[in-house]
Design a protein around this motif. Structure first.
Motif, PDB file in Angstrom:
ATOM      1  N   MET A   1       0.835  -1.209   0.000  1.00 25.25           N
ATOM      2  CA  MET A   1       0.000   0.000   0.000  1.00 25.25           C
ATOM      3  C   MET A   1       0.866   1.254   0.000  1.00 25.25           C
ATOM      4  O   MET A   1       1.805   1.365   0.763  1.00 25.25           O
ATOM      5  N   PRO A 125      -5.330   3.890  -7.211  1.00 21.73           N
ATOM      6  CA  PRO A 125      -6.197   3.223  -6.237  1.00 21.73           C
ATOM      7  C   PRO A 125      -6.859   4.181  -5.233  1.00 21.73           C
ATOM      8  O   PRO A 125      -8.052   4.072  -4.983  1.00 21.73           O
ATOM      9  N   PHE A 126      -6.091   5.129  -4.682  1.00 20.86           N
ATOM     10  CA  PHE A 126      -6.711   6.072  -3.735  1.00 20.86           C
ATOM     11  C   PHE A 126      -7.715   6.972  -4.436  1.00 20.86           C
ATOM     12  O   PHE A 126      -8.836   7.190  -3.937  1.00 20.86           O
ATOM     13  N   ARG A 129     -10.976   4.934  -5.053  1.00 20.66           N
ATOM     14  CA  ARG A 129     -11.741   4.613  -3.834  1.00 20.66           C
ATOM     15  C   ARG A 129     -12.368   5.870  -3.233  1.00 20.66           C
ATOM     16  O   ARG A 129     -13.540   5.909  -2.879  1.00 20.66           O
ATOM     17  N   TRP A 198      -7.140   6.411   4.292  1.00 25.46           N
ATOM     18  CA  TRP A 198      -6.285   5.622   3.381  1.00 25.46           C
ATOM     19  C   TRP A 198      -4.917   5.341   4.018  1.00 25.46           C
ATOM     20  O   TRP A 198      -4.424   4.222   4.001  1.00 25.46           O
ATOM     21  N   GLN A 204      -9.144   1.196   2.479  1.00 27.77           N
ATOM     22  CA  GLN A 204      -8.920   0.039   1.604  1.00 27.77           C
ATOM     23  C   GLN A 204      -9.847  -1.132   1.960  1.00 27.77           C
ATOM     24  O   GLN A 204     -10.140  -1.977   1.112  1.00 27.77           O
ATOM     25  N   SER A 205     -10.282  -1.201   3.235  1.00 23.70           N
ATOM     26  CA  SER A 205     -11.085  -2.363   3.644  1.00 23.70           C
ATOM     27  C   SER A 205     -12.587  -2.081   3.618  1.00 23.70           C
ATOM     28  O   SER A 205     -13.387  -2.956   3.930  1.00 23.70           O
TER      29      SER A 205
END
Lengths: 296, 296
Positions: A1, A125-126, A129, A198, A204-205
């Motif tokens: 990550m 990814p960030f 999300r 983050w 992420q979860s």
């Protein structure tokens, strides 16, 4: 990550887009209020084009937000924005893998009816999300995916590892609207809270979200005469209908004599940046996008 | 009865207000279509500020529509618009009793939600009668009475014996909207038909109309800091509410920290030109008007 250690929030990349200008001015007075939202990162603020802000114009010599390609950053050109882009790149880049900045939020306005448009230049990814969360928390937020070859891209945000460009409107350039100002501030603050989540590994979860993704397809110019003068207007049925479906055969333009010109593509598209003043000089009457539903 | 022998229709007084620019361009190609509507008069067309049109800006050196006072027309200043105003005055004036032009229609756009606003600078009998008819024929037309001391007035229209300034919007400067273009064309064509009826003596004998007249009261600026930077925005409850009643105590501005500032006048007013970009530099956040019902 990958943790976001350095975040840069930018306003005034275009001098007459006042939401970002006024947000940066406000936050600079009490920057702890912003920094406290994401204590695990260094959060910096930047008024990108102060000369254009003073002039009340988009730019002085050339569009700053078209001055960050590797070629332009290496150019010896003496135009103000070419120089300013190089200065910003030295301070917050340099563009490439080793840049000092993990994430840039760049605040813009548009005269098109775009609501609060979150522009992603990469499938970071960030960015994905956080933006997915935001579209479920704020009305009139939409995701526009405009993939950019990072080295060649002229946009300011591309000097960071990843970025979001916020395009909020409709707001006439050179003016400010309270509702857009306040919602943009809320969205930025929420992005910083999500960056903190983050960095803690919480975001992420969280369960993925269904989102509508509008992906860049192609730009469409007005029909013009030999001298470059426009010979058509946006069709009245299309004006202000950003992000709505345009099917083949539906009206696209109208001439000054009242003749309708239909959209003749092979598939449905979703136009955005419809009738944005700043894009007349760039030969863009609107940008067409394709819409997909994704899990982000 | 005063016959209208010479009528001048003007567009592009501000280079980025495209409705007038494109109407003049269109009509110049087939001017008989316009002239046929009012055969008893000489109808001429003028693109007032071609350099500003090319630049896509309101003006080059100074606001042309603030360059027609007697003082400015006598000035030796070398600024483009000062010179151009003098040229226009020579061709179509000269300003005063002996001017060559009986009536000017000057076509403008505004970013404020003004609809189709008919601005009268004097209580001219034809301007009143014709505008009264128009407000009953076209939705979203309104009459704004802004009395001008003719010699000192800086507006282009004041070089004629009488004038109407059409302010149509909301339309972002530098853009064109088909619906506004087409309705403005219809309104102008109807004005010419009514001028013909006036010259035949018919309009004078038609029954008077009840009209709402919005009369200039005073301008209001944003609250600013010592450097001149705005410290307030138009209150969101007031944005886009041109021509609606503002009562004492109702919210007027909002600060960037979310504080509301009420209107503290002694009487109800009707704000117009709310949040017009071109007026930020003139220190005008809106113009307040008083509303009366009259028989015109």
């Amino acid at each position: 990550m990958q943790v976001l250690k350095n975040i840069l929030i930018v306003g005034g990349t275009h001098g007459n887009e006042l939401t970002g200008v006024k947000l940066i001015e406000k936050w600079e007075k009490r920057s702890e209020k912003i920094r406290d939202l994401c204590p695990s990162a260094q959060v910096k603020l930047l008024l990108a084009n102060p000369k254009a802000v003073l002039l009340g114009r988009r730019y002085k010599d050339r569009d700053l937000n078209r001055s960050f390609s590797e070629d332009s950053l290496a150019s010896a050109e003496s135009l103000y924005e070419t120089q300013r882009a190089q200065e910003i790149n030295t301070l917050y880049g340099e563009k490439g893998e080793k840049t000092k900045t993990d994430f840039i939020f760049d605040i813009h306005n548009t005269e098109s009816n775009m609501g609060f448009c979150l522009i992603l230049s990469a499938r970071d990814p960030f960015a994905m999300r956080a933006s997915a969360e935001l579209t479920h928390e704020f009305p009139k937020t939409r995701i526009y995916f405009q993939p950019e070859p990072r080295a060649a891209s002229p946009y300011l945000g591309t000097i960071a590892k990843a970025d979001i460009c916020l395009e909020t409107g409709p707001q006439s350039h050179g003016t400010i609207q309270a509702e857009i100002f306040e919602t943009t501030e809320k969205i930025l603050r929420r992005y910083l809270e999500l960056a903190e989540l983050w960095n803690q590994g919480t975001l992420q979860s969280m369960p993925l979200r269904k989102v509508d993704v509008y992906t860049q397809f192609r730009d469409v110019d007005f029909i013009r005469d030999a001298a470059g003068s426009i010979r058509t207007m946006i069709h009245p049925a299309l004006q202000n209908r950003d992000f709505e479906e345009l099917r083949p055969g539906m009206p696209l333009f109208r001439t000054f004599d009242g003749e309708d010109i239909p959209y003749e593509g092979a598939q449905s598209v979703f136009p955005i940046f419809i009738n944005e003043a700043a894009y007349y000089e760039k030969g863009i009457a609107m940008s067409l996008t394709l819409k997909t539903e994704e899990l982000w």
